[in-house]
Scaffold this active site. Sequence first.
Site, PDB file in Angstrom:
ATOM      1  N   LYS A 119       0.855  -1.195   0.000  1.00  0.00           N
ATOM      2  CA  LYS A 119       0.000   0.000   0.000  1.00  0.00           C
ATOM      3  C   LYS A 119       0.887   1.239   0.000  1.00  0.00           C
ATOM      4  O   LYS A 119       1.873   1.301   0.746  1.00  0.00           O
ATOM      5  CB  LYS A 119      -0.897  -0.014   1.243  1.00  0.00           C
ATOM      6  CG  LYS A 119      -1.918   1.123   1.286  1.00  0.00           C
ATOM      7  CD  LYS A 119      -2.818   1.033   2.519  1.00  0.00           C
ATOM      8  CE  LYS A 119      -3.915   2.070   2.513  1.00  0.00           C
ATOM      9  NZ  LYS A 119      -4.797   1.981   3.687  1.00  0.00           N
ATOM     10  N   SER A 160      -9.807   2.141   2.464  1.00  0.00           N
ATOM     11  CA  SER A 160      -8.892   2.854   1.604  1.00  0.00           C
ATOM     12  C   SER A 160      -7.876   1.970   0.890  1.00  0.00           C
ATOM     13  O   SER A 160      -7.269   2.402  -0.079  1.00  0.00           O
ATOM     14  CB  SER A 160      -8.114   3.918   2.414  1.00  0.00           C
ATOM     15  OG  SER A 160      -7.301   3.289   3.397  1.00  0.00           O
ATOM     16  N   SER A 166     -10.192  -0.105   6.652  1.00  0.00           N
ATOM     17  CA  SER A 166      -9.540  -0.040   5.346  1.00  0.00           C
ATOM     18  C   SER A 166      -8.850  -1.301   4.868  1.00  0.00           C
ATOM     19  O   SER A 166      -8.439  -1.359   3.710  1.00  0.00           O
ATOM     20  CB  SER A 166      -8.518   1.086   5.325  1.00  0.00           C
ATOM     21  OG  SER A 166      -9.182   2.276   5.047  1.00  0.00           O
TER      22      SER A 166
HETATM   23  N1  GLN Z   1     -13.378   4.590   5.682  1.00  0.00           N
HETATM   24  C1  GLN Z   1     -12.746   5.003   6.904  1.00  0.00           C
HETATM   25  C2  GLN Z   1     -12.291   6.442   6.789  1.00  0.00           C
HETATM   26  O1  GLN Z   1     -12.502   7.014   5.795  1.00  0.00           O
HETATM   27  C3  GLN Z   1     -11.608   4.117   7.254  1.00  0.00           C
HETATM   28  C4  GLN Z   1     -10.368   4.413   6.502  1.00  0.00           C
HETATM   29  C5  GLN Z   1      -9.219   3.608   7.000  1.00  0.00           C
HETATM   30  O2  GLN Z   1      -9.405   2.611   7.700  1.00  0.00           O
HETATM   31  N2  GLN Z   1      -8.033   4.092   6.696  1.00  0.00           N
HETATM   32  O3  GLN Z   1     -11.748   6.997   7.692  1.00  0.00           O
END
Ligand code: GLN
Length: 496
Positions: free
Chosen positions: A79, A160, A184
Amino acid sequence: MTLTKLTLTEARQGLVARTFSARELVQAHLDAIERLNPTLNAYITPCPQSDVLKAADAADERYKHQKAGRMDGLPIGIKDLFCTQGIRTTAASAMLADFIPPYESTVTERLLKEGALFLGKTNLDEFAMGSATTNSAFGPTINPWKRADAPEIALVAGGSSGGSSAAVAAGLALASTGTDTGGSIRQPAAYCGIVGLKPTYGRCSRWGIIAYASSLDQAGPMTRSVADAALMLEVMAGADSRDSTCSPRPVPAFHQAVGKSVKGLRVGIPSEYRVDGLSPEILALWEQGITWLKEAGCEIVEVSLPHTRYGLPSYYIIAPAECSSNLARYDGIRFGLRKDAPTLDELYEKTRAAGFGTEVRRRILIGTYVLSAGYYDAYYLKAQKVRTLIMRDFEHAFNTVDVLLTPTAPSAAFAQNDNVNDPVQMYLNDIFTVPASLAGTPALSVPAGLNKAGLPLGLQIIGRHFDEETVLSIGSALEKAAGFTHRPTLYAGAGA
Ligand code: GLN
């Protein structure tokens, strides 16, 4: 043999037995990336082919001399939030579009030390803020799965870590790393039909991972099997003096938990997760999961996590608050983009306006607001108190059960342009993943079935702090019962 189809475990066996070489394994993935990445946009920065092949040759040498590491010669995606020395690391932001870190994150350093080969840096929502990988400055990642009834619609890969999940699902990496702040790893894994494990907060070092919300961020594996997640976590996890929140606990032999009998384990079903509007297909899959675990000898117990409904609102105060503080460092002076201006204040303003996308700006504004003198007590402090209550809910539940079973997400992958103009609707996606993040407990998503349109759905197992082993045991029981072998429409191993 189609080399892009293998699990890490199978690929490692093949390399040990010299059925194929690391060079062949890597070449198959480089070809797949060349063919499918222009469509999927799973990688922001594929690593130069010559570098990866050179690393593969070195791995082959180590196999020849029986000196191979635990992940030797296994090609994976990283990532693009993990700093990788000498390899551009963008966090999917224009702010860091040209940032080449002079250091390696602890997690990637450990993977390299065991011989893992990095194919490239995978796409994500900018600074990991989002649920669909539609907030990337480098364009969205496309889910390799298509709806049977509407194959022309491009779906999101989740977020994400959507680049990582799409890459693993489509055969562009054997596995990948993700980070999970509020879901995410788990939600994109569910949307792409792969396994995603968020370890206990503090299990993996955060050093060298670009920070979003430091009290929630956690690295973890995204893989094709539960056994692979266990293998990879063993390599990624462990004490690190450079991160004071990283636990000094020894790393268990996680792979031994895979396939272990789950007979007599108590599985909690939180009644508050039966939220209004949950799709009947997901409800049915959840019921199916309960049946599978009962058949495997588990005892099913109805439990209550009474503060569940405050999870999302408190998360969407705490995470932006921490993000507003963490992202203050991108000021045009120290890292990345700089927009010149006559005064320092203007330089800050211009740089941050040009470097951050809409969602990141929204979160910085919310975070700054909830931390400001007049609102701190009403929002931030209150959210922290609610977080404590949510943690206690879990502690209380884990007095009577060993794990919790829930759906991973309230829907299957949605279309690229759904929810984009409605941030709250987008945030609702995280309803089942955020509570475990707030509580810091480990949670695993396992692909468990398809919906009517042929899209994958995941089930989530949440465990006690630092008890990834029980989570993995239950996860492998579910994996076995579900026998999920479906492949996406866009797939490097198609036809073989
Ligand atoms: N969808 C969540 C957010 O936007 C989680 C994102 C994540 O886990 N990095 O914060």
